[in-house]
Design an enzyme around this catalytic site. Structure first.
Site, PDB file in Angstrom:
ATOM      1  N   ARG A 146      10.282  -9.679  -3.413  1.00  0.00           N
ATOM      2  CA  ARG A 146      10.609 -10.261  -4.578  1.00  0.00           C
ATOM      3  C   ARG A 146       9.632 -11.553  -5.143  1.00  0.00           C
ATOM      4  O   ARG A 146       8.481 -11.747  -3.995  1.00  0.00           O
ATOM      5  CB  ARG A 146      11.642 -11.468  -5.168  1.00  0.00           C
ATOM      6  CG  ARG A 146      13.062 -10.645  -4.764  1.00  0.00           C
ATOM      7  CD  ARG A 146      14.549 -11.670  -4.433  1.00  0.00           C
ATOM      8  NE  ARG A 146      16.003 -10.990  -4.012  1.00  0.00           N
ATOM      9  CZ  ARG A 146      15.884 -10.422  -3.149  1.00  0.00           C
ATOM     10  NH1 ARG A 146      15.590 -11.156  -2.108  1.00  0.00           N
ATOM     11  NH2 ARG A 146      17.543  -9.624  -2.806  1.00  0.00           N
ATOM     12  N   LYS A 170      17.417 -14.268  -0.097  1.00  0.00           N
ATOM     13  CA  LYS A 170      18.414 -15.168  -0.585  1.00  0.00           C
ATOM     14  C   LYS A 170      19.226 -15.372  -0.026  1.00  0.00           C
ATOM     15  O   LYS A 170      19.686 -14.976   1.214  1.00  0.00           O
ATOM     16  CB  LYS A 170      19.340 -14.404  -1.364  1.00  0.00           C
ATOM     17  CG  LYS A 170      18.585 -13.860  -2.918  1.00  0.00           C
ATOM     18  CD  LYS A 170      19.068 -13.541  -3.942  1.00  0.00           C
ATOM     19  CE  LYS A 170      18.498 -13.240  -5.386  1.00  0.00           C
ATOM     20  NZ  LYS A 170      19.310 -12.073  -6.321  1.00  0.00           N
ATOM     21  N   HIS A 241       9.523  -7.735 -11.247  1.00  0.00           N
ATOM     22  CA  HIS A 241      11.071  -6.871 -10.380  1.00  0.00           C
ATOM     23  C   HIS A 241      10.406  -5.495 -10.976  1.00  0.00           C
ATOM     24  O   HIS A 241      11.375  -4.928  -9.556  1.00  0.00           O
ATOM     25  CB  HIS A 241      12.345  -7.271 -10.581  1.00  0.00           C
ATOM     26  CG  HIS A 241      13.580  -7.560 -10.082  1.00  0.00           C
ATOM     27  ND1 HIS A 241      13.011  -8.917  -8.795  1.00  0.00           N
ATOM     28  CD2 HIS A 241      14.281  -7.550  -9.770  1.00  0.00           C
ATOM     29  CE1 HIS A 241      14.096  -8.575  -7.946  1.00  0.00           C
ATOM     30  NE2 HIS A 241      15.034  -8.277  -8.290  1.00  0.00           N
ATOM     31  N   ARG A 244       9.209  -3.772  -7.416  1.00  0.00           N
ATOM     32  CA  ARG A 244      10.701  -4.137  -5.959  1.00  0.00           C
ATOM     33  C   ARG A 244      11.288  -2.919  -6.718  1.00  0.00           C
ATOM     34  O   ARG A 244      11.686  -2.040  -5.775  1.00  0.00           O
ATOM     35  CB  ARG A 244      11.488  -5.112  -6.358  1.00  0.00           C
ATOM     36  CG  ARG A 244      12.895  -5.432  -5.248  1.00  0.00           C
ATOM     37  CD  ARG A 244      12.978  -6.978  -5.561  1.00  0.00           C
ATOM     38  NE  ARG A 244      14.484  -6.691  -4.037  1.00  0.00           N
ATOM     39  CZ  ARG A 244      14.415  -6.996  -3.777  1.00  0.00           C
ATOM     40  NH1 ARG A 244      13.609  -7.155  -2.948  1.00  0.00           N
ATOM     41  NH2 ARG A 244      15.639  -7.230  -3.227  1.00  0.00           N
ATOM     42  N   HIS A 267      19.326  -6.228   0.621  1.00  0.00           N
ATOM     43  CA  HIS A 267      20.600  -6.711   0.092  1.00  0.00           C
ATOM     44  C   HIS A 267      21.670  -6.971   0.751  1.00  0.00           C
ATOM     45  O   HIS A 267      22.050  -6.008   1.872  1.00  0.00           O
ATOM     46  CB  HIS A 267      21.106  -5.010  -0.608  1.00  0.00           C
ATOM     47  CG  HIS A 267      19.793  -5.227  -2.159  1.00  0.00           C
ATOM     48  ND1 HIS A 267      19.560  -3.937  -2.729  1.00  0.00           N
ATOM     49  CD2 HIS A 267      19.786  -6.234  -2.786  1.00  0.00           C
ATOM     50  CE1 HIS A 267      19.422  -3.999  -3.575  1.00  0.00           C
ATOM     51  NE2 HIS A 267      18.580  -5.420  -3.665  1.00  0.00           N
ATOM     52  N   TYR A 276      19.578   2.530  -7.404  1.00  0.00           N
ATOM     53  CA  TYR A 276      18.830   3.232  -7.114  1.00  0.00           C
ATOM     54  C   TYR A 276      18.790   4.444  -6.450  1.00  0.00           C
ATOM     55  O   TYR A 276      17.897   5.652  -6.953  1.00  0.00           O
ATOM     56  CB  TYR A 276      17.885   2.601  -5.782  1.00  0.00           C
ATOM     57  CG  TYR A 276      17.384   1.412  -6.506  1.00  0.00           C
ATOM     58  CD1 TYR A 276      15.989   0.715  -7.557  1.00  0.00           C
ATOM     59  CD2 TYR A 276      17.871   0.036  -5.512  1.00  0.00           C
ATOM     60  CE1 TYR A 276      16.189  -0.293  -7.449  1.00  0.00           C
ATOM     61  CE2 TYR A 276      17.406  -0.929  -5.925  1.00  0.00           C
ATOM     62  CZ  TYR A 276      16.599  -1.044  -6.843  1.00  0.00           C
ATOM     63  OH  TYR A 276      16.057  -2.215  -6.748  1.00  0.00           O
TER      64      TYR A 276
END
Length: 295
Positions: A146, A170, A241, A244, A267, A276
């Site tokens: 990110r 995150k 993004h 990414r 994730h 994806y």
């Protein structure tokens, strides 16, 4: 039918305390739906059956409406029928068989491998800023970072001998992602020929610096990326993004394991990564259509 819609909206006002804008949106959605039912020869909510509802949903999608709009109108109709059923205005709810509406998953914007190649080649290698920008673009695409993770990287987060980058994602969770040869070479050249010029005598552990020697910001990188996308002849919106998304999609297209991609993206839930696979399937379908003799 109009009278029952007004009654339902009053109910939402009194019992639910909905805002005026929300009520107006409900009213517009329900009146459009009633207009469709009337065109189908239906004169009351009591006459509406499951077949009418199914044909309504098909008609909404054929109109080319956004998925969120279709979901909102479906939700409005379900709410109305729950009210009509509890008030005794109808005996059956023709929307009861519908699943709870949710917006269809929107596929992320992805660059082709050729577009990525042109983008990564766009920064000039003749000055410190170009070398820095080349290193940042290569790093984003190589590791699927990110932009917030990239601009906060410390010098110690990149190991060019082993070939990996460590970042904090995150929720403060650390992850380690491998770096390819091209990304390693670009970062190595940035550290040798660019960063010392940009540092301006300041001592800072942050990896990427702006022209004044301070840490580069997300906004600063966004501006650079837009300029390089234009220079590369990419005539659509490109965001950090996008790189990414392209990182994940290209790995899956070339046979990478979904759980490995999940770990590299950071994730927490694999369902987030599974979007994806939809992009990858679309790629496979295009390959099939292009090369199969009876496609």
């Amino acid at each position: 039918m109009e009278q029952l819609i007004e009654e339902y909206l009053r109910f939402l006002t009194v019992e639910r305390g909905l805002a005026e804008n929300s009520l107006a949106a409900y009213g517009r959605d329900l009146r459009r739906i009633v207009g469709y039912f009337k065109q189908a020869g239906v004169g009351s909510f009591q006459e509406v059956g499951r077949g009418h509802v199914a044909r309504l949903l098909l008609a909404l999608r054929e109109e080319g409406l956004q998925p969120r709009t279709v979901a909102r109108r479906t939700s409005s109709l379900r709410g109305l029928y729950r009210y009509l059923l509890t008030q005794g205005h109808v005996k059956e709810d023709p929307t009861a068989h519908l699943e709870s509406p949710s917006p269809w998953m929107r596929l992320p914007g992805v660059l082709s491998q050729d577009e990525v190649g042109r983008l990564l080649a766009a920064p000039p290698a003749s000055n410190p800023l170009g070398l820095r920008d080349k290193a940042m673009l290569e790093l984003l695409y190589a590791a699927g970072l990110r932009v917030s993770e990239m601009v906060t990287l410390q010098m110690s987060d990149v190991d060019l001998e082993v070939g990996y980058v460590r970042c904090q994602g995150k929720g403060g969770k650390d992850r380690v992602v491998p770096l390819g040869r091209d990304a390693q070479a670009a970062v190595r050249r940035y550290l040798a020929d660019s960063r010392p010029h940009l540092q301006r005598g300041r001592s800072t552990p942050v990896l990427f610096l702006n022209r004044w020697g301070w840490p580069l910001t997300r906004q600063g990188f966004w501006k650079l990326l837009r300029a390089y996308a234009t220079a590369a002849g990419i005539d659509r919106r490109v965001t950090p993004h996008t790189l990414r998304h392209s990182f994940a999609t290209h790995l899956l297209e070339r046979g990478a394991d979904l759980r490995a991609v999940q770990m590299m993206l950071g994730h927490a839930d694999i369902s987030t990564t599974q979007i994806y696979t939809h992009v990858s399937r679309a790629h496979l379908k295009s390959v099939y259509d292009r090369y199969h003799p009876r496609a």
